[in-house]
Design a protein around this motif. Structure first.
Motif, PDB file in Angstrom:
ATOM      1  N   ARG A   1     -66.650  83.359 -60.346  1.00 30.67           N
ATOM      2  CA  ARG A   1     -66.623  84.201 -59.153  1.00 30.67           C
ATOM      3  C   ARG A   1     -65.795  83.554 -58.050  1.00 30.67           C
ATOM      4  N   ASP A   2     -65.970  82.272 -57.845  1.00 33.84           N
ATOM      5  CA  ASP A   2     -65.246  81.583 -56.786  1.00 33.84           C
ATOM      6  C   ASP A   2     -63.748  81.563 -57.059  1.00 33.84           C
ATOM      7  N   ARG A   3     -63.356  81.372 -58.320  1.00 39.00           N
ATOM      8  CA  ARG A   3     -61.933  81.382 -58.658  1.00 39.00           C
ATOM      9  C   ARG A   3     -61.315  82.751 -58.414  1.00 39.00           C
TER      10      ARG A   3
ATOM     11  N   ILE B   1     -53.687  89.185 -65.493  1.00 36.45           N
ATOM     12  CA  ILE B   1     -53.644  88.415 -64.251  1.00 36.45           C
ATOM     13  C   ILE B   1     -54.507  87.156 -64.354  1.00 36.45           C
ATOM     14  N   VAL B   2     -55.752  87.313 -64.796  1.00 38.53           N
ATOM     15  CA  VAL B   2     -56.677  86.175 -64.781  1.00 38.53           C
ATOM     16  C   VAL B   2     -56.469  85.218 -65.948  1.00 38.53           C
ATOM     17  N   THR B   3     -55.654  85.627 -66.946  1.00 34.90           N
ATOM     18  CA  THR B   3     -55.400  84.725 -68.079  1.00 34.90           C
ATOM     19  C   THR B   3     -53.978  84.193 -68.111  1.00 34.90           C
ATOM     20  N   SER B   4     -53.090  84.735 -67.272  1.00 34.45           N
ATOM     21  CA  SER B   4     -51.698  84.314 -67.353  1.00 34.45           C
ATOM     22  C   SER B   4     -50.977  84.269 -66.013  1.00 34.45           C
TER      23      SER B   4
ATOM     24  N   GLU C   1     -51.834  84.322 -62.738  1.00 34.00           N
ATOM     25  CA  GLU C   1     -52.244  83.378 -61.689  1.00 34.00           C
ATOM     26  C   GLU C   1     -51.879  81.975 -62.171  1.00 34.00           C
ATOM     27  N   ARG C   2     -50.971  81.328 -61.466  1.00 36.91           N
ATOM     28  CA  ARG C   2     -50.456  80.049 -61.958  1.00 36.91           C
ATOM     29  C   ARG C   2     -50.575  78.973 -60.872  1.00 36.91           C
ATOM     30  N   HIS C   3     -51.781  78.457 -60.753  1.00 40.56           N
ATOM     31  CA  HIS C   3     -52.060  77.462 -59.720  1.00 40.56           C
ATOM     32  C   HIS C   3     -52.600  76.148 -60.289  1.00 40.56           C
ATOM     33  N   TYR C   4     -53.163  76.205 -61.481  1.00 40.42           N
ATOM     34  CA  TYR C   4     -53.848  75.039 -62.035  1.00 40.42           C
ATOM     35  C   TYR C   4     -52.898  74.200 -62.894  1.00 40.42           C
ATOM     36  N   ALA C   5     -53.153  72.901 -62.914  1.00 40.52           N
ATOM     37  CA  ALA C   5     -52.267  71.982 -63.635  1.00 40.52           C
ATOM     38  C   ALA C   5     -52.394  72.112 -65.149  1.00 40.52           C
ATOM     39  N   ASP C   6     -53.575  72.437 -65.640  1.00 42.47           N
ATOM     40  CA  ASP C   6     -53.846  72.375 -67.078  1.00 42.47           C
ATOM     41  C   ASP C   6     -53.686  73.694 -67.821  1.00 42.47           C
ATOM     42  N   PHE C   7     -53.546  74.811 -67.095  1.00 41.82           N
ATOM     43  CA  PHE C   7     -53.492  76.100 -67.784  1.00 41.82           C
ATOM     44  C   PHE C   7     -52.942  77.175 -66.854  1.00 41.82           C
ATOM     45  N   ASP C   8     -52.425  78.247 -67.460  1.00 39.75           N
ATOM     46  CA  ASP C   8     -52.092  79.453 -66.709  1.00 39.75           C
ATOM     47  C   ASP C   8     -53.356  80.284 -66.558  1.00 39.75           C
TER      48      ASP C   8
ATOM     49  N   LEU D   1     -56.869  81.772 -64.659  1.00 42.60           N
ATOM     50  CA  LEU D   1     -58.038  81.174 -64.016  1.00 42.60           C
ATOM     51  C   LEU D   1     -58.974  80.490 -65.002  1.00 42.60           C
ATOM     52  N   ASN D   2     -58.692  80.629 -66.309  1.00 38.46           N
ATOM     53  CA  ASN D   2     -59.521  80.018 -67.347  1.00 38.46           C
ATOM     54  C   ASN D   2     -60.989  80.389 -67.169  1.00 38.46           C
TER      55      ASN D   2
END
Length: 386
Positions: A32-34, A128-131, A133-140, A142-143
């Motif tokens: 939810r927070d992500r 959007i939530v699986t690809s 959104e590109r902010h995290y170092a380890d994955f595209d 929100l994982n």
């Protein structure tokens, strides 16, 4: 008290990319927070619900609608003993895939995308939530957990063939069991969406003066609400009267869903979330009588609001915006922003290019789409309004 059929964060099926668990937040709370911190969620502030975003500060946008859906969903989920964070995560994410200009923009983009697999806003939310959104170092993306992704993908029920490409691509890597129903939490989010828009579209239509209070007071369910307000407050002023009536209408819808769902669950006696998924029907429902009344209300809104002359005129103009932007980007991908052109450099077909262009246009806010159209064509469609 947590119900046996509620999703347990401790028993989550996990994330596509394993992560260390938080010491003080459940996995569903992190989801939810992500979602709240996602760029796509912030852009909902300037995406239309029915009226174009700039037309008035009081009309609902996709963001205010999503917040209202989250509030209703949490209320119902708490009564049913469900996981509140998972319910809210699905509720807040359910509209992330919407284009600018609401369903009008989606219809236009879907028509343009027919040669390339079409466009569906629910599937786009997964993209959007699986690809995207590109902010995290380890994955595209929100994982998010399997349960949240499942809820976004099929909160309205099982997904049949053909599965939209945006959903099929991810499902091939992380099976969301698209042929079954979703969790009770996701089903609550779906009905909360219905409750929120049935309520606020009546409110927004009144504010836009597309119909009168007297016309509204003649509708099923709403008529009884006005009668009760008039009995309790015979001298109430115009604005307070309609607000009191609509808040009662809102409460009737919530109470009906809770009562019917309690009955459905008592009949099924599910002992696990899986029992709800395999029930073969939705557990979270309106009663048949109330559902019939809602169809009358939706018909009224369709003719008096969604197809009102001013709204139809605006629909035609914003459709023109989408129909102009799409071929421009297809013909000259250099018009896309720098970060998008990096993806274009790796494409191997027109279909891949079209899906990148669709991703870009779908992510636009109303105002940005209008600005881009004006910048690229030198024409402001809003200047042509009567």
């Amino acid at each position: 008290m947590t119900a046996r059929f509620a999703c347990d964060p401790g028993g989550s099926r996990g994330r596509l990319h394993p992560e260390e668990e938080s010491a003080f937040r459940s996995c569903f709370q992190r989801d939810r927070d992500r979602i709240i911190h996602a760029s796509a969620f912030r852009r909902l502030k300037h995406k239309t619900q029915v009226f174009i975003e700039h037309e008035g500060d009081y009309f609902r946008t996709r963001l205010t609608h999503s917040i209202e859906v989250g509030q209703v969903a949490r209320t119902i989920a708490k009564v049913l003993g469900l996981d509140l964070e998972l319910t809210e995560a699905v509720a807040l994410a359910h509209d992330l895939g919407h284009t600018p200009f609401g369903h009008t923009g989606e219809d236009a983009l879907n028509a343009l995308m027919q040669p390339y697999g079409g466009f569906d806003h629910n599937a786009q939310a997964i993209r959007i939530v699986t690809s995207l959104e590109r902010h995290y170092a380890d994955f595209d993306g929100l994982n998010l957990t399997w349960e949240t992704l499942e809820g976004i993908a099929k909160h309205n029920g099982p997904v049949g063939d053909p599965v939209p490409y945006a959903l099929a691509d991810y499902n091939a890597r992380h099976d969301l069991e698209l042929s079954t129903h979703a969790s009770a939490e996701a089903q609550v989010a779906a009905l909360a969406d219905d409750i929120a828009y049935n309520h606020h579209d009546l409110h927004d239509g009144l504010r836009a003066e597309l119909f009168s209070t007297d016309e509204l007071a003649g509708l099923p369910i709403v008529a009884d609400c006005f009668a009760e307000v008039d009995r309790l407050y015979p001298d109430l002023n115009y604005y307070r009267r309609r607000h009191e009536a609509l808040r009662r209408f809102f409460g009737i819808l919530v109470s009906d869903v809770i009562a019917v769902t309690h009955g459905n669950l008592a009949e099924l006696e599910p002992q696990s979330p899986g029992d709800v998924r395999r029930a073969g029907r939705m557990m979270v429902q309106f009663s048949p009588a109330l559902w019939s009344d809602l169809q009358t209300i939706r018909s009224f809104l369709f003719h008096r609001m969604y197809r009102a002359p001013d709204v139809v005129e605006m629909r035609a103009q914003v459709t023109q915006v989408i129909e102009t932007l799409f071929p421009l980007y297809m013909a000259d991908p250099a018009l896309l922003p720098k970060q998008w052109r990096k993806d274009v450099a790796e494409i191997r077909s027109d279909t891949e290019l079209a899906r990148i262009v669709a991703d870009y246009i779908a992510g636009m806010t109303d105002r940005f789409a209008l600005q881009e159209h004006a910048r690229l064509t030198g024409s402001d469609v809003l200047m042509n309004r009567p």
